[in-house]
Design a protein around this motif. Structure first.
Motif, PDB file in Angstrom:
ATOM      1  N   GLY A 128       0.791  -1.219   0.000  1.00 57.93           N
ATOM      2  CA  GLY A 128       0.000   0.000   0.000  1.00 57.93           C
ATOM      3  C   GLY A 128       0.827   1.274   0.000  1.00 57.93           C
ATOM      4  O   GLY A 128       0.282   2.361   0.140  1.00 57.93           O
ATOM      5  N   CYS A 129       2.130   1.149  -0.161  1.00 58.96           N
ATOM      6  CA  CYS A 129       3.022   2.314  -0.192  1.00 58.96           C
ATOM      7  C   CYS A 129       2.536   3.321  -1.240  1.00 58.96           C
ATOM      8  O   CYS A 129       2.126   2.937  -2.334  1.00 58.96           O
ATOM      9  N   GLN A 130       2.599   4.607  -0.891  1.00 56.81           N
ATOM     10  CA  GLN A 130       2.164   5.623  -1.850  1.00 56.81           C
ATOM     11  C   GLN A 130       3.232   5.929  -2.903  1.00 56.81           C
ATOM     12  O   GLN A 130       2.956   6.620  -3.874  1.00 56.81           O
ATOM     13  N   ASN A 131       4.463   5.419  -2.717  1.00 51.58           N
ATOM     14  CA  ASN A 131       5.550   5.723  -3.651  1.00 51.58           C
ATOM     15  C   ASN A 131       6.305   4.474  -4.126  1.00 51.58           C
ATOM     16  O   ASN A 131       7.536   4.450  -4.082  1.00 51.58           O
ATOM     17  N   PRO A 132       5.624   3.434  -4.595  1.00 50.47           N
ATOM     18  CA  PRO A 132       6.352   2.221  -4.992  1.00 50.47           C
ATOM     19  C   PRO A 132       7.325   2.451  -6.151  1.00 50.47           C
ATOM     20  O   PRO A 132       8.289   1.693  -6.305  1.00 50.47           O
ATOM     21  N   GLN A 133       7.125   3.508  -6.898  1.00 52.30           N
ATOM     22  CA  GLN A 133       8.038   3.805  -8.001  1.00 52.30           C
ATOM     23  C   GLN A 133       9.431   4.177  -7.489  1.00 52.30           C
ATOM     24  O   GLN A 133      10.399   4.150  -8.250  1.00 52.30           O
ATOM     25  N   THR A 134       9.557   4.480  -6.210  1.00 51.68           N
ATOM     26  CA  THR A 134      10.859   4.868  -5.647  1.00 51.68           C
ATOM     27  C   THR A 134      11.625   3.689  -5.049  1.00 51.68           C
ATOM     28  O   THR A 134      12.739   3.860  -4.573  1.00 51.68           O
ATOM     29  N   TRP A 135      11.069   2.496  -5.047  1.00 52.28           N
ATOM     30  CA  TRP A 135      11.724   1.347  -4.422  1.00 52.28           C
ATOM     31  C   TRP A 135      13.039   0.972  -5.097  1.00 52.28           C
ATOM     32  O   TRP A 135      13.998   0.615  -4.440  1.00 52.28           O
ATOM     33  N   ASP A 136      13.065   1.037  -6.403  1.00 52.48           N
ATOM     34  CA  ASP A 136      14.255   0.635  -7.165  1.00 52.48           C
ATOM     35  C   ASP A 136      15.315   1.733  -7.048  1.00 52.48           C
ATOM     36  O   ASP A 136      15.095   2.875  -7.450  1.00 52.48           O
ATOM     37  N   ALA A 137      16.472   1.378  -6.503  1.00 52.33           N
ATOM     38  CA  ALA A 137      17.553   2.355  -6.304  1.00 52.33           C
ATOM     39  C   ALA A 137      18.052   2.938  -7.625  1.00 52.33           C
ATOM     40  O   ALA A 137      18.615   4.041  -7.643  1.00 52.33           O
ATOM     41  N   ASP A 138      17.842   2.227  -8.725  1.00 52.23           N
ATOM     42  CA  ASP A 138      18.287   2.722 -10.032  1.00 52.23           C
ATOM     43  C   ASP A 138      17.245   3.577 -10.735  1.00 52.23           C
ATOM     44  O   ASP A 138      17.492   4.091 -11.822  1.00 52.23           O
ATOM     45  N   SER A 139      16.065   3.733 -10.125  1.00 51.78           N
ATOM     46  CA  SER A 139      15.027   4.561 -10.739  1.00 51.78           C
ATOM     47  C   SER A 139      15.318   6.029 -10.460  1.00 51.78           C
ATOM     48  O   SER A 139      16.163   6.379  -9.639  1.00 51.78           O
ATOM     49  N   GLY A 140      14.612   6.895 -11.148  1.00 52.75           N
ATOM     50  CA  GLY A 140      14.828   8.326 -10.975  1.00 52.75           C
ATOM     51  C   GLY A 140      16.060   8.805 -11.708  1.00 52.75           C
ATOM     52  O   GLY A 140      16.484   8.200 -12.694  1.00 52.75           O
ATOM     53  N   ILE A 141      16.631   9.897 -11.211  1.00 52.28           N
ATOM     54  CA  ILE A 141      17.816  10.483 -11.844  1.00 52.28           C
ATOM     55  C   ILE A 141      18.920  10.686 -10.807  1.00 52.28           C
ATOM     56  O   ILE A 141      18.658  10.772  -9.608  1.00 52.28           O
ATOM     57  N   GLN A 142      20.126  10.766 -11.292  1.00 50.91           N
ATOM     58  CA  GLN A 142      21.293  10.925 -10.423  1.00 50.91           C
ATOM     59  C   GLN A 142      21.241  12.271  -9.702  1.00 50.91           C
ATOM     60  O   GLN A 142      20.970  13.299 -10.314  1.00 50.91           O
ATOM     61  N   PHE A 143      21.468  12.238  -8.379  1.00 51.02           N
ATOM     62  CA  PHE A 143      21.559  13.475  -7.599  1.00 51.02           C
ATOM     63  C   PHE A 143      22.929  14.071  -7.881  1.00 51.02           C
ATOM     64  O   PHE A 143      23.950  13.616  -7.377  1.00 51.02           O
ATOM     65  N   ASP A 144      22.941  15.094  -8.724  1.00 52.03           N
ATOM     66  CA  ASP A 144      24.199  15.689  -9.157  1.00 52.03           C
ATOM     67  C   ASP A 144      24.344  17.102  -8.598  1.00 52.03           C
ATOM     68  O   ASP A 144      23.543  17.552  -7.780  1.00 52.03           O
TER      69      ASP A 144
ATOM     70  N   PHE B 247      18.265   3.683   3.046  1.00 51.24           N
ATOM     71  CA  PHE B 247      18.537   2.503   2.236  1.00 51.24           C
ATOM     72  C   PHE B 247      20.055   2.423   2.049  1.00 51.24           C
ATOM     73  O   PHE B 247      20.714   3.444   1.851  1.00 51.24           O
ATOM     74  N   ASP B 248      20.603   1.222   2.119  1.00 56.34           N
ATOM     75  CA  ASP B 248      22.060   1.056   2.162  1.00 56.34           C
ATOM     76  C   ASP B 248      22.828   1.832   1.091  1.00 56.34           C
ATOM     77  O   ASP B 248      23.844   2.454   1.389  1.00 56.34           O
ATOM     78  N   CYS B 249      22.365   1.829  -0.140  1.00 52.82           N
ATOM     79  CA  CYS B 249      23.136   2.498  -1.189  1.00 52.82           C
ATOM     80  C   CYS B 249      23.039   4.025  -1.110  1.00 52.82           C
ATOM     81  O   CYS B 249      23.792   4.723  -1.788  1.00 52.82           O
ATOM     82  N   ASN B 250      22.161   4.553  -0.257  1.00 54.61           N
ATOM     83  CA  ASN B 250      22.032   6.010  -0.100  1.00 54.61           C
ATOM     84  C   ASN B 250      22.883   6.570   1.036  1.00 54.61           C
ATOM     85  O   ASN B 250      23.087   7.776   1.115  1.00 54.61           O
ATOM     86  N   LEU B 251      23.353   5.719   1.922  1.00 52.85           N
ATOM     87  CA  LEU B 251      23.922   6.180   3.191  1.00 52.85           C
ATOM     88  C   LEU B 251      25.077   7.168   3.033  1.00 52.85           C
ATOM     89  O   LEU B 251      25.084   8.224   3.673  1.00 52.85           O
ATOM     90  N   GLU B 252      26.030   6.863   2.209  1.00 49.96           N
ATOM     91  CA  GLU B 252      27.207   7.733   2.062  1.00 49.96           C
ATOM     92  C   GLU B 252      26.810   9.119   1.542  1.00 49.96           C
ATOM     93  O   GLU B 252      27.236  10.137   2.080  1.00 49.96           O
ATOM     94  N   ASP B 253      25.985   9.151   0.502  1.00 54.53           N
ATOM     95  CA  ASP B 253      25.575  10.427  -0.091  1.00 54.53           C
ATOM     96  C   ASP B 253      24.643  11.211   0.824  1.00 54.53           C
ATOM     97  O   ASP B 253      24.723  12.432   0.901  1.00 54.53           O
ATOM     98  N   VAL B 254      23.735  10.521   1.528  1.00 51.54           N
ATOM     99  CA  VAL B 254      22.827  11.205   2.448  1.00 51.54           C
ATOM    100  C   VAL B 254      23.625  11.803   3.606  1.00 51.54           C
ATOM    101  O   VAL B 254      23.367  12.932   4.018  1.00 51.54           O
ATOM    102  N   LEU B 255      24.615  11.078   4.109  1.00 47.87           N
ATOM    103  CA  LEU B 255      25.455  11.613   5.182  1.00 47.87           C
ATOM    104  C   LEU B 255      26.159  12.884   4.736  1.00 47.87           C
ATOM    105  O   LEU B 255      26.146  13.900   5.441  1.00 47.87           O
ATOM    106  N   GLU B 256      26.739  12.854   3.559  1.00 48.37           N
ATOM    107  CA  GLU B 256      27.427  14.033   3.030  1.00 48.37           C
ATOM    108  C   GLU B 256      26.454  15.201   2.866  1.00 48.37           C
ATOM    109  O   GLU B 256      26.768  16.340   3.225  1.00 48.37           O
ATOM    110  N   LEU B 257      25.260  14.925   2.358  1.00 47.06           N
ATOM    111  CA  LEU B 257      24.261  15.972   2.152  1.00 47.06           C
ATOM    112  C   LEU B 257      23.794  16.562   3.482  1.00 47.06           C
ATOM    113  O   LEU B 257      23.743  17.781   3.644  1.00 47.06           O
ATOM    114  N   VAL B 258      23.467  15.714   4.441  1.00 47.22           N
ATOM    115  CA  VAL B 258      22.999  16.184   5.750  1.00 47.22           C
ATOM    116  C   VAL B 258      24.079  17.043   6.422  1.00 47.22           C
ATOM    117  O   VAL B 258      23.785  18.120   6.950  1.00 47.22           O
ATOM    118  N   ASN B 259      25.319  16.584   6.375  1.00 48.62           N
ATOM    119  CA  ASN B 259      26.400  17.358   6.994  1.00 48.62           C
ATOM    120  C   ASN B 259      26.595  18.707   6.302  1.00 48.62           C
ATOM    121  O   ASN B 259      26.818  19.725   6.965  1.00 48.62           O
TER     122      ASN B 259
END
Length: 169
Positions: A32-48, A76-88
């Motif tokens: 019932g997730c409202q955003n199932p299109q975001t589940w795939d880590a390869d979906s969307g576009i690169q955060f540049d 999500f595991d593949c986001n951790l490094e980039d999210v940490l850098e962004l938050v900091n």
């Protein structure tokens, strides 16, 4: 790290008017997730750099209260490094802005995981727990199901116990 959208000004995903970064990647796959299109880590576009500039430009506006990270799952595991850098980076550039983060992980599990803890210790509010369709409650502010918690991260870390955000209804 990939993302699906940057929305602003947004008043549905945290207190005040916010900038929301909708990240890709989620292992929870809640029914019932409202955003199932975001589940795939390869979906969307690169955060540049262009996306980062857009995010920072909007966060620089006086009427914006802060950033909300959602998705998918920012932890999500593949986001951790980039999210940490962004938050900091956001914490350094915008110390007066709040950072809210939505995740399917539970606060107790996050603080025992060094890579996830490193991220949330620089955030202000955590909405934790998987979305559970049978517990859906549209009367809740900032949550989709009644099992989810809105946690004041800084106060919880200071006191060594879970402190719920004062705006929980």
């Amino acid at each position: 790290m990939n993302y699906h959208n940057i929305t602003y000004p947004d008043m549905n995903n945290g207190e005040g008017l916010r900038v929301v970064l909708w990240l890709s990647g989620c292992s929870h796959k809640c029914r019932g997730c409202q955003n199932p299109q975001t589940w795939d880590a390869d979906s969307g576009i690169q955060f540049d750099e262009s996306a980062k500039e857009e995010l920072f430009r909007e966060l620089g506006k006086d009427y914006i209260s802060g950033l909300t990270l959602t998705g998918g799952d920012p932890l999500f595991d593949c986001n951790l490094e980039d999210v940490l850098e962004l938050v900091n980076s956001i914490r350094k550039s915008f110390p007066q802005k709040t950072i809210w983060i939505y995740t399917g992980y539970l606060f107790g599990d996050i603080i025992r995981d060094p890579s996830k803890y490193e991220i949330i210790k620089n955030c202000d509010v955590l909405i934790d727990g998987r979305y559970i369709e049978s517990l859906r409650d549209i009367s809740l502010e900032w949550c989709g199901s009644s099992n989810q918690n809105i946690i004041d991260i800084q106060e919880s870390l200071r006191k060594g116990e879970i402190i719920f955000h004062s705006q929980r209804i």
